[in-house]
Design a protein around this motif. Structure first.
Motif, PDB file in Angstrom:
ATOM      1  N   LEU A  32       0.851  -1.210   0.007  1.00  0.00           N
ATOM      2  CA  LEU A  32       0.137   0.016   0.052  1.00  0.00           C
ATOM      3  C   LEU A  32       0.836   1.369   0.002  1.00  0.00           C
ATOM      4  O   LEU A  32       2.111   1.175   0.552  1.00  0.00           O
ATOM      5  N   ASP A  33       0.300   2.213  -0.477  1.00  0.00           N
ATOM      6  CA  ASP A  33       1.111   3.607  -0.749  1.00  0.00           C
ATOM      7  C   ASP A  33       0.321   4.371   0.276  1.00  0.00           C
ATOM      8  O   ASP A  33      -0.135   5.416  -0.052  1.00  0.00           O
ATOM      9  N   CYS A  34       0.104   4.011   1.594  1.00  0.00           N
ATOM     10  CA  CYS A  34      -0.437   5.018   2.578  1.00  0.00           C
ATOM     11  C   CYS A  34       0.156   4.609   4.067  1.00  0.00           C
ATOM     12  O   CYS A  34       1.014   3.631   4.092  1.00  0.00           O
ATOM     13  N   SER A  35      -0.306   5.271   4.943  1.00  0.00           N
ATOM     14  CA  SER A  35       0.249   4.848   6.566  1.00  0.00           C
ATOM     15  C   SER A  35      -0.443   3.807   6.753  1.00  0.00           C
ATOM     16  O   SER A  35      -1.849   3.500   6.722  1.00  0.00           O
ATOM     17  N   VAL A  36       0.389   2.879   7.416  1.00  0.00           N
ATOM     18  CA  VAL A  36      -0.395   1.627   8.103  1.00  0.00           C
ATOM     19  C   VAL A  36       0.392   1.618   9.615  1.00  0.00           C
ATOM     20  O   VAL A  36       1.624   1.770   9.749  1.00  0.00           O
ATOM     21  N   ALA A  37      -0.429   1.654  10.401  1.00  0.00           N
ATOM     22  CA  ALA A  37       0.187   1.657  11.891  1.00  0.00           C
ATOM     23  C   ALA A  37      -0.345   0.360  12.505  1.00  0.00           C
ATOM     24  O   ALA A  37      -1.500  -0.019  12.440  1.00  0.00           O
ATOM     25  N   ILE A  38       0.692  -0.448  12.960  1.00  0.00           N
ATOM     26  CA  ILE A  38       0.525  -1.609  13.694  1.00  0.00           C
ATOM     27  C   ILE A  38       0.881  -1.429  15.179  1.00  0.00           C
ATOM     28  O   ILE A  38       1.986  -0.817  15.524  1.00  0.00           O
ATOM     29  N   ILE A  39      -0.097  -1.536  16.050  1.00  0.00           N
ATOM     30  CA  ILE A  39      -0.082  -1.307  17.391  1.00  0.00           C
ATOM     31  C   ILE A  39      -0.338  -2.632  18.282  1.00  0.00           C
ATOM     32  O   ILE A  39      -1.173  -3.207  18.130  1.00  0.00           O
ATOM     33  N   LYS A  40       0.880  -3.049  18.745  1.00  0.00           N
ATOM     34  CA  LYS A  40       0.946  -4.362  19.447  1.00  0.00           C
ATOM     35  C   LYS A  40       0.780  -4.012  21.015  1.00  0.00           C
ATOM     36  O   LYS A  40       1.319  -3.228  21.624  1.00  0.00           O
ATOM     37  N   ASN A  41       0.222  -5.288  21.529  1.00  0.00           N
ATOM     38  CA  ASN A  41       0.012  -5.581  23.112  1.00  0.00           C
ATOM     39  C   ASN A  41      -0.588  -4.317  23.835  1.00  0.00           C
ATOM     40  O   ASN A  41      -0.088  -3.781  24.706  1.00  0.00           O
ATOM     41  N   VAL A  42      -1.706  -3.906  23.056  1.00  0.00           N
ATOM     42  CA  VAL A  42      -2.416  -2.847  23.662  1.00  0.00           C
ATOM     43  C   VAL A  42      -3.056  -3.501  24.992  1.00  0.00           C
ATOM     44  O   VAL A  42      -3.705  -4.448  24.803  1.00  0.00           O
ATOM     45  N   ARG A  43      -3.356  -2.846  25.971  1.00  0.00           N
ATOM     46  CA  ARG A  43      -4.126  -3.461  27.008  1.00  0.00           C
ATOM     47  C   ARG A  43      -5.451  -3.300  26.779  1.00  0.00           C
ATOM     48  O   ARG A  43      -5.899  -2.474  26.193  1.00  0.00           O
ATOM     49  N   SER A  44      -6.124  -4.451  26.926  1.00  0.00           N
ATOM     50  CA  SER A  44      -7.416  -4.450  26.719  1.00  0.00           C
ATOM     51  C   SER A  44      -8.300  -5.441  27.736  1.00  0.00           C
ATOM     52  O   SER A  44      -7.743  -6.373  28.475  1.00  0.00           O
ATOM     53  N   GLY A  45      -9.485  -4.402  28.492  1.00  0.00           N
ATOM     54  CA  GLY A  45     -10.263  -5.210  29.434  1.00  0.00           C
ATOM     55  C   GLY A  45     -10.786  -6.645  29.129  1.00  0.00           C
ATOM     56  O   GLY A  45     -10.759  -7.445  29.931  1.00  0.00           O
ATOM     57  N   ARG A  46     -11.093  -6.823  27.992  1.00  0.00           N
ATOM     58  CA  ARG A  46     -11.876  -7.995  27.448  1.00  0.00           C
ATOM     59  C   ARG A  46     -10.839  -8.965  27.149  1.00  0.00           C
ATOM     60  O   ARG A  46     -10.952 -10.318  27.408  1.00  0.00           O
ATOM     61  N   MET A  47      -9.685  -8.670  26.381  1.00  0.00           N
ATOM     62  CA  MET A  47      -8.813  -9.698  25.982  1.00  0.00           C
ATOM     63  C   MET A  47      -7.480  -9.758  26.840  1.00  0.00           C
ATOM     64  O   MET A  47      -6.695 -10.589  26.583  1.00  0.00           O
ATOM     65  N   GLY A  48      -7.196  -8.763  27.556  1.00  0.00           N
ATOM     66  CA  GLY A  48      -5.897  -8.830  28.473  1.00  0.00           C
ATOM     67  C   GLY A  48      -4.815  -7.793  27.562  1.00  0.00           C
ATOM     68  O   GLY A  48      -4.621  -6.827  27.911  1.00  0.00           O
ATOM     69  N   LYS A  49      -4.462  -8.460  26.333  1.00  0.00           N
ATOM     70  CA  LYS A  49      -3.844  -7.707  25.402  1.00  0.00           C
ATOM     71  C   LYS A  49      -4.228  -7.941  24.140  1.00  0.00           C
ATOM     72  O   LYS A  49      -4.877  -8.946  23.635  1.00  0.00           O
ATOM     73  N   LYS A  50      -4.226  -6.971  23.284  1.00  0.00           N
ATOM     74  CA  LYS A  50      -4.568  -6.980  21.830  1.00  0.00           C
ATOM     75  C   LYS A  50      -3.576  -6.436  20.739  1.00  0.00           C
ATOM     76  O   LYS A  50      -2.799  -5.344  21.360  1.00  0.00           O
ATOM     77  N   ASP A  51      -3.607  -6.663  19.442  1.00  0.00           N
ATOM     78  CA  ASP A  51      -3.184  -5.880  18.541  1.00  0.00           C
ATOM     79  C   ASP A  51      -4.249  -5.110  17.798  1.00  0.00           C
ATOM     80  O   ASP A  51      -5.107  -5.617  17.710  1.00  0.00           O
ATOM     81  N   ILE A  52      -3.570  -3.821  17.126  1.00  0.00           N
ATOM     82  CA  ILE A  52      -4.534  -3.144  16.366  1.00  0.00           C
ATOM     83  C   ILE A  52      -3.894  -2.790  14.918  1.00  0.00           C
ATOM     84  O   ILE A  52      -2.816  -2.367  15.278  1.00  0.00           O
ATOM     85  N   ILE A  53      -4.609  -2.671  13.869  1.00  0.00           N
ATOM     86  CA  ILE A  53      -3.916  -2.147  12.632  1.00  0.00           C
ATOM     87  C   ILE A  53      -4.733  -1.317  12.243  1.00  0.00           C
ATOM     88  O   ILE A  53      -6.184  -1.291  11.992  1.00  0.00           O
ATOM     89  N   LYS A  54      -3.944   0.116  11.968  1.00  0.00           N
ATOM     90  CA  LYS A  54      -4.771   1.330  11.112  1.00  0.00           C
ATOM     91  C   LYS A  54      -4.462   1.512   9.832  1.00  0.00           C
ATOM     92  O   LYS A  54      -3.044   1.583   9.719  1.00  0.00           O
ATOM     93  N   ILE A  55      -5.001   1.384   8.641  1.00  0.00           N
ATOM     94  CA  ILE A  55      -4.804   1.522   7.566  1.00  0.00           C
ATOM     95  C   ILE A  55      -5.326   2.892   7.111  1.00  0.00           C
ATOM     96  O   ILE A  55      -6.741   3.115   6.896  1.00  0.00           O
ATOM     97  N   ASP A  56      -4.405   3.937   6.729  1.00  0.00           N
ATOM     98  CA  ASP A  56      -5.043   5.237   6.385  1.00  0.00           C
ATOM     99  C   ASP A  56      -5.520   5.571   4.983  1.00  0.00           C
ATOM    100  O   ASP A  56      -4.799   6.204   4.392  1.00  0.00           O
TER     101      ASP A  56
END
Length: 141
Positions: A32-56
């Protein structure tokens, strides 16, 4: 840490911690020719830890790939800075050209132009079998 919000694009949320790079590769996000943010090991009340990917950038996301990797992922479509759609995933009944058969005698090995098709044979165990030779797909986890 501050990750800016996106105006138009896709946010993949509730990714099992550590799976974001696998998704990045399966979806070919490096192309892709856009910003892609990978956020790893985010605290989550439901999952404990999770990842998130943002595609701009607006894009079609292969829901079968995501459902195969982790059917708990939520796909959020963002327009003008607001979530306009939230898609819940399911374990796909059929995988086409997502994975290849490992059986050396399978027709898809000698005829690579054939679609690699796997059918869900056991939803509880997340087991898929090759549509041609019925070889079970190796556990991906």
């Amino acid at each position: 840490m501050k990750i800016d919000s996106i105006q138009n694009g896709v946010v993949l949320d509730h990714i099992q911690a550590g799976k974001s790079m696998e998704i990045y590769n399966y979806l070919h996000l490096d192309e892709l020719d856009c910003s892609v943010a990978i956020i790893k090991n985010v605290r989550s009340g439901r999952m404990g830890k999770k990842d998130i990917i943002k595609i701009d950038s607006p894009m079609e996301v292969d829901l079968d790939v995501l459902g195969y990797i982790d059917s708990n992922i939520t796909v959020n479509i963002i327009r003008n800075g607001e979530r306009v759609e939230k898609k819940k995933l399911e374990l796909p009944k059929k995988l086409t050209n997502i994975v290849r058969c490992k059986n050396p005698r399978c027709i898809t090995v000698s005829e690579p132009q054939l679609d690699a098709i796997f059918l869900l044979s056991n939803a509880e165990k997340h087991t898929y079998r090759c549509a041609y030779c019925e070889t079970a797909l190796s556990e991906k986890k």
